[in-house]
Design an enzyme around this catalytic site. Sequence first.
Site, PDB file in Angstrom:
ATOM      1  N   ALA A  12      46.724  47.733  40.009  1.00  0.00           N
ATOM      2  CA  ALA A  12      47.051  46.646  39.079  1.00  0.00           C
ATOM      3  C   ALA A  12      45.804  46.276  38.284  1.00  0.00           C
ATOM      4  O   ALA A  12      45.420  45.107  38.165  1.00  0.00           O
ATOM      5  CB  ALA A  12      47.626  45.442  39.810  1.00  0.00           C
ATOM      6  N   HIS A  43      38.538  44.182  37.137  1.00  0.00           N
ATOM      7  CA  HIS A  43      38.202  45.445  37.799  1.00  0.00           C
ATOM      8  C   HIS A  43      37.282  46.291  36.924  1.00  0.00           C
ATOM      9  O   HIS A  43      36.324  46.905  37.412  1.00  0.00           O
ATOM     10  CB  HIS A  43      39.473  46.252  38.090  1.00  0.00           C
ATOM     11  CG  HIS A  43      40.430  45.600  39.032  1.00  0.00           C
ATOM     12  ND1 HIS A  43      41.660  45.145  38.627  1.00  0.00           N
ATOM     13  CD2 HIS A  43      40.342  45.326  40.353  1.00  0.00           C
ATOM     14  CE1 HIS A  43      42.292  44.629  39.658  1.00  0.00           C
ATOM     15  NE2 HIS A  43      41.513  44.715  40.714  1.00  0.00           N
ATOM     16  N   GLU A  93      33.229  38.367  42.743  1.00  0.00           N
ATOM     17  CA  GLU A  93      32.994  37.082  43.394  1.00  0.00           C
ATOM     18  C   GLU A  93      34.234  36.194  43.427  1.00  0.00           C
ATOM     19  O   GLU A  93      34.211  35.151  44.076  1.00  0.00           O
ATOM     20  CB  GLU A  93      31.846  36.343  42.697  1.00  0.00           C
ATOM     21  CG  GLU A  93      30.495  36.975  42.945  1.00  0.00           C
ATOM     22  CD  GLU A  93      29.350  36.180  42.356  1.00  0.00           C
ATOM     23  OE1 GLU A  93      29.626  35.268  41.532  1.00  0.00           O
ATOM     24  OE2 GLU A  93      28.188  36.458  42.705  1.00  0.00           O
ATOM     25  N   ASP A 152      36.840  36.871  44.992  1.00  0.00           N
ATOM     26  CA  ASP A 152      37.103  36.938  46.432  1.00  0.00           C
ATOM     27  C   ASP A 152      35.771  36.761  47.165  1.00  0.00           C
ATOM     28  O   ASP A 152      35.295  37.668  47.849  1.00  0.00           O
ATOM     29  CB  ASP A 152      37.759  38.266  46.787  1.00  0.00           C
ATOM     30  CG  ASP A 152      39.105  38.447  46.101  1.00  0.00           C
ATOM     31  OD1 ASP A 152      40.034  37.704  46.425  1.00  0.00           O
ATOM     32  OD2 ASP A 152      39.212  39.325  45.222  1.00  0.00           O
ATOM     33  N   GLN A 183      46.160  44.187  55.147  1.00  0.00           N
ATOM     34  CA  GLN A 183      45.605  42.895  54.741  1.00  0.00           C
ATOM     35  C   GLN A 183      46.668  41.955  54.202  1.00  0.00           C
ATOM     36  O   GLN A 183      46.355  40.856  53.748  1.00  0.00           O
ATOM     37  CB  GLN A 183      44.477  43.073  53.733  1.00  0.00           C
ATOM     38  CG  GLN A 183      44.870  43.589  52.374  1.00  0.00           C
ATOM     39  CD  GLN A 183      43.660  43.942  51.525  1.00  0.00           C
ATOM     40  OE1 GLN A 183      42.933  44.902  51.809  1.00  0.00           O
ATOM     41  NE2 GLN A 183      43.419  43.168  50.477  1.00  0.00           N
ATOM     42  N   MET A 221      42.924  47.623  44.682  1.00  0.00           N
ATOM     43  CA  MET A 221      44.304  47.830  45.108  1.00  0.00           C
ATOM     44  C   MET A 221      45.192  48.107  43.893  1.00  0.00           C
ATOM     45  O   MET A 221      46.399  47.878  43.930  1.00  0.00           O
ATOM     46  CB  MET A 221      44.823  46.619  45.886  1.00  0.00           C
ATOM     47  CG  MET A 221      44.161  46.432  47.229  1.00  0.00           C
ATOM     48  SD  MET A 221      45.196  45.605  48.459  1.00  0.00           S
ATOM     49  CE  MET A 221      45.573  44.072  47.636  1.00  0.00           C
ATOM     50  N   MET A 244      40.845  35.997  36.345  1.00  0.00           N
ATOM     51  CA  MET A 244      41.737  37.150  36.253  1.00  0.00           C
ATOM     52  C   MET A 244      42.130  37.623  37.648  1.00  0.00           C
ATOM     53  O   MET A 244      41.308  37.706  38.551  1.00  0.00           O
ATOM     54  CB  MET A 244      41.067  38.280  35.484  1.00  0.00           C
ATOM     55  CG  MET A 244      40.941  38.007  34.004  1.00  0.00           C
ATOM     56  SD  MET A 244      40.399  39.469  33.089  1.00  0.00           S
ATOM     57  CE  MET A 244      40.403  38.792  31.421  1.00  0.00           C
ATOM     58  N   SER A 245      43.410  37.942  37.794  1.00  0.00           N
ATOM     59  CA  SER A 245      43.942  38.385  39.078  1.00  0.00           C
ATOM     60  C   SER A 245      45.204  39.193  38.836  1.00  0.00           C
ATOM     61  O   SER A 245      45.972  38.897  37.902  1.00  0.00           O
ATOM     62  CB  SER A 245      44.262  37.172  39.971  1.00  0.00           C
ATOM     63  OG  SER A 245      44.982  37.572  41.122  1.00  0.00           O
ATOM     64  N   SER A 246      45.418  40.176  39.690  1.00  0.00           N
ATOM     65  CA  SER A 246      46.652  40.963  39.612  1.00  0.00           C
ATOM     66  C   SER A 246      47.874  40.083  39.798  1.00  0.00           C
ATOM     67  O   SER A 246      48.944  40.367  39.248  1.00  0.00           O
ATOM     68  CB  SER A 246      46.630  42.061  40.678  1.00  0.00           C
ATOM     69  OG  SER A 246      45.486  42.875  40.539  1.00  0.00           O
TER      70      SER A 246
END
Length: 282
Positions: free
Chosen positions: A34, A39, A150, A152, A63, A32, A186-188
Amino acid sequence: MTDSIIRSVADLREIVAGWRQEGKRVGLVPTMGAIHAGHLSLVSIAAKNCDKVIASVFVNPTQFGKNEDLDAYPVDEAKDVRNLTDAGTDLVFCPGKEEIYPNGFSTVISVSGLTAGLCGPFRPGHFDGVATVVSKLLLQCLPDIAVFGEKDYQQLLVIRQLVSDLNIPVEIVGAPIIREDDGLAMSSRNRYLSPDERRVAPEFNRVLTDVAALIKAKPDECQNICRNAREELLELGFASVDYVSVCDIETLELLKTYRHPARVFGAAYLGASRLIDNLPVD
């Protein structure tokens, strides 16, 4: 490699058809945007297993639930495309909303069972949106493999289930969680954290790691250990805790007594940011 952006399904299929005629193996990395190092690790895995790599960049509105962060979700297409191509992506698919959900679109794909717990009750409709858009992306380019992180983990299992149920000819590859040096996954959405919140955020992974150690020592105490972990997170400054749970790694069955193989899952709000994380017990 190319720095061009493909926006239509027709163009995507034409390019993939050309690769197929050349006998190329194709990998897909749905995102998605970002884009961050997590990624890019998926791109690396796809590149090691395939001749050509496609990354999709599409902020999927279906979503996002009511009062979630769709409008605030970070969007910088040019930067995302640059990062993806620099990492080895051969083609970036950036469809508009109308290309994915044309006028009159009325189909929803729903996966039951796996979505009943964890994030499911807290994000109604979320996994239906994920299942529908991922099914479309897989059918639009028909890759040999598709790579998902993983972090998510519940989403990963949902996608594996729909691919199996719908006989979509693609291998779903799970990729390890990429973490900051202090352990934060790590996450947007980490960019939403204030400086003070960012200092607290690594405690989330630390608490889940403690849960994994404790349940191995006291396997019959899963519920008490998870309850104590939720209370600890609140004491550390988390605004609310959706869950800390120990689940079977294949069915996501909530375990009252630890048994192998299992994972510890957590979701909690730190300020306005909803953090999720998970880790294997062993």
